[in-house]
Enzyme design. Structure first.
Site, PDB file in Angstrom:
ATOM      1  N   HIS A   1       0.828  -1.199   0.000  1.00  0.00           N
ATOM      2  CA  HIS A   1       0.000   0.000   0.000  1.00  0.00           C
ATOM      3  C   HIS A   1       0.864   1.251   0.000  1.00  0.00           C
ATOM      4  CE1 HIS A   1      -3.143  -2.830   0.903  1.00  0.00           C
ATOM      5  NE2 HIS A   1      -4.020  -1.873   0.669  1.00  0.00           N
ATOM      6  N   PRO A   2       0.399   2.295  -0.687  1.00  0.00           N
ATOM      7  CA  PRO A   2       1.165   3.547  -0.726  1.00  0.00           C
ATOM      8  C   PRO A   2       0.966   4.350   0.554  1.00  0.00           C
ATOM      9  CG  PRO A   2      -0.894   3.824  -1.883  1.00  0.00           C
ATOM     10  CD  PRO A   2      -0.832   2.364  -1.479  1.00  0.00           C
TER      11      PRO A   2
ATOM     12  N   SER B   1      -6.422   3.777  -5.699  1.00  0.00           N
ATOM     13  CA  SER B   1      -5.824   4.532  -4.591  1.00  0.00           C
ATOM     14  C   SER B   1      -5.901   6.030  -4.828  1.00  0.00           C
ATOM     15  CB  SER B   1      -4.367   4.119  -4.370  1.00  0.00           C
ATOM     16  OG  SER B   1      -4.306   2.879  -3.718  1.00  0.00           O
TER      17      SER B   1
ATOM     18  N   ALA C   1      -8.142   7.677  -6.562  1.00  0.00           N
ATOM     19  CA  ALA C   1      -9.532   8.098  -6.352  1.00  0.00           C
ATOM     20  C   ALA C   1      -9.884   8.107  -4.868  1.00  0.00           C
ATOM     21  CB  ALA C   1     -10.485   7.193  -7.127  1.00  0.00           C
ATOM     22  N   GLU C   2      -9.420   7.093  -4.142  1.00  0.00           N
ATOM     23  CA  GLU C   2      -9.725   7.010  -2.714  1.00  0.00           C
ATOM     24  C   GLU C   2      -9.059   8.145  -1.949  1.00  0.00           C
ATOM     25  OE1 GLU C   2     -10.344   2.191  -2.960  1.00  0.00           O
ATOM     26  OE2 GLU C   2      -8.458   2.975  -2.201  1.00  0.00           O
ATOM     27  N   GLN C   3      -7.788   8.415  -2.250  1.00  0.00           N
ATOM     28  CA  GLN C   3      -7.114   9.510  -1.559  1.00  0.00           C
ATOM     29  C   GLN C   3      -7.774  10.852  -1.909  1.00  0.00           C
ATOM     30  OE1 GLN C   3      -2.892   9.643  -1.035  1.00  0.00           O
ATOM     31  NE2 GLN C   3      -2.672   7.422  -1.101  1.00  0.00           N
TER      32      GLN C   3
ATOM     33  N   PHE D   1       1.259   3.512   7.037  1.00  0.00           N
ATOM     34  CA  PHE D   1      -0.012   3.656   7.746  1.00  0.00           C
ATOM     35  C   PHE D   1      -1.147   3.313   6.788  1.00  0.00           C
ATOM     36  CE2 PHE D   1      -3.687   6.319   8.832  1.00  0.00           C
ATOM     37  CZ  PHE D   1      -3.879   5.957  10.157  1.00  0.00           C
TER      38      PHE D   1
ATOM     39  N   VAL E   1      -9.528   5.411   3.708  1.00  0.00           N
ATOM     40  CA  VAL E   1      -9.728   6.869   3.627  1.00  0.00           C
ATOM     41  C   VAL E   1     -11.136   7.250   3.203  1.00  0.00           C
ATOM     42  CG1 VAL E   1      -7.290   7.385   3.271  1.00  0.00           C
ATOM     43  CG2 VAL E   1      -8.779   7.059   1.290  1.00  0.00           C
TER      44      VAL E   1
END
Length: 146
Positions: free
Chosen positions: A47-48, A64, A66-68, A99, A103
């Site tokens: 995961h980033p 990711s 889009a989610e962020q 972490f 989100v």
């Protein structure tokens, strides 16, 4: 189709290789929880970081990114960016992995508060929390596919 797990197709492949319970999410979570500790850490490390290097150089997966963005992490002030950078570094130094939080279920302030709070946890508790959060991410990605 969006990958359900970040750079970890083995989870879906293993779930596909066994009899389905009729609950895709449960089948995937069973594979994740039955994985070796090394595989679980590799999954977490795939995961980033939030608002990290991958977001800046645009190498996040589409999901990711889009989610962020949904949590406003693509629109940080310099102060917020600095706070994320500092907390990401402290978290990675303490635990040896990024972490993880779903989100889509929170916002910038909630993410920062969780990062600060979870820095006080023991490593095993954070591994369990990261896997729990990956489960939430996957649940929402599955719902998006419906």
């Amino acid at each position: 189709m969006t990958a359900l797990f970040e750079h970890s197709p083995w989870v879906e492949e293993r779930a596909d290789a066994r009899a389905s319970s009729g609950d895709r999410h449960a089948d995937l979570m069973a594979v994740m929880h039955e994985a070796s500790p090394e595989e679980q850490l590799a999954l977490i490390r795939a995961h980033p970081e939030l608002a990290g290097k991958a977001a800046i150089d645009r190498t996040l997966t589409d999901a990711s990114a889009a989610e962020q963005a949904s949590a406003g992490l693509d629109r940080l002030t310099q102060g917020e960016f600095d706070q994320f950078h500092t907390l990401n570094a402290a978290y990675r130094e303490r635990f040896g992995f990024p972490f993880i939080i779903c989100v889509r279920l929170t916002d910038k302030a909630g993410i920062l508060a969780a990062m600060e709070r979870r820095l006080g946890n023991e490593r095993e508790a954070e591994i369990a929390k990261a896997l729990e959060q990956i489960g939430e991410i996957v649940r929402l990605r599955l719902e998006d596919q419906k």
